[in-house]
Design an enzyme around this catalytic site. Sequence first.
Site, short mmCIF file in Angstrom:
data_model
loop_
_atom_site.label_atom_id
_atom_site.label_comp_id
_atom_site.label_asym_id
_atom_site.label_seq_id
_atom_site.Cartn_x
_atom_site.Cartn_y
_atom_site.Cartn_z
N HIS A 152 5.27 4.06 6.99
CA HIS A 152 6.69 3.84 7.28
C HIS A 152 7.45 5.15 7.38
CE1 HIS A 152 8.00 4.70 3.11
NE2 HIS A 152 6.97 3.98 2.70
N CYS A 168 2.23 4.08 -0.37
CA CYS A 168 2.49 4.03 1.07
C CYS A 168 2.38 5.42 1.68
CB CYS A 168 3.89 3.46 1.33
SG CYS A 168 4.05 1.70 0.99
#
Length: 197
Positions: A152, A168
């Site tokens: 992301h 992440c």
Amino acid sequence: MTNFRQMIWMLIAAFGLALSSVQGHAQSRPDADEPGLIADDGYQLDPEWQKQVVYYRSNEAPGTIIVATAERHLYLVQGNGRALRYGIGVGREGFQWQGLVTITRKAEWPDWVPPPEMIARQPYLPRFMAGGPGNPLGARAMYLGTTVYRIHGTNRPDTIGTAVSSGCFRLVNNDVADLYNRVPVGTKVIIRQKPEL
């Protein structure tokens, strides 16, 4: 009147102390997420972390994503011994992982719903945050398999090249938008912790 002035100065000092305490707490957050912070679009990445075409030997098919956690780089295999290389932020100590997954979903300006285990570790996080410039997921998100992890964007470009996330992989917003436009749902993603020999 003198007592009133002293009281005002004491209140100002107390407010300043409280504010510095809150800022100190925010800076000590292990994930470096700052919900509501608007990314500095003028932030210049070190050349090491800027998107670039590099020589990259791989037996993987063009279009495959390879995340090299130790290097803090994400490679999009192009074929002919080349790849697009992006600088990334990765999971902090204890939150790094490896495996083979696919992109199962993509979202533009995604909403953020921290998973329960993240809330348990960091109770100060919001339970929900609508997508937008102040969202820690940034401009785009690509969801990895059935995990809680994503590739992301970020509202903290200064964290690229570091290990601060909860697992992440983050890119600056321009880079994640570029990657997002290049890869479809179903893209193979290989996450490696150690460099290949």
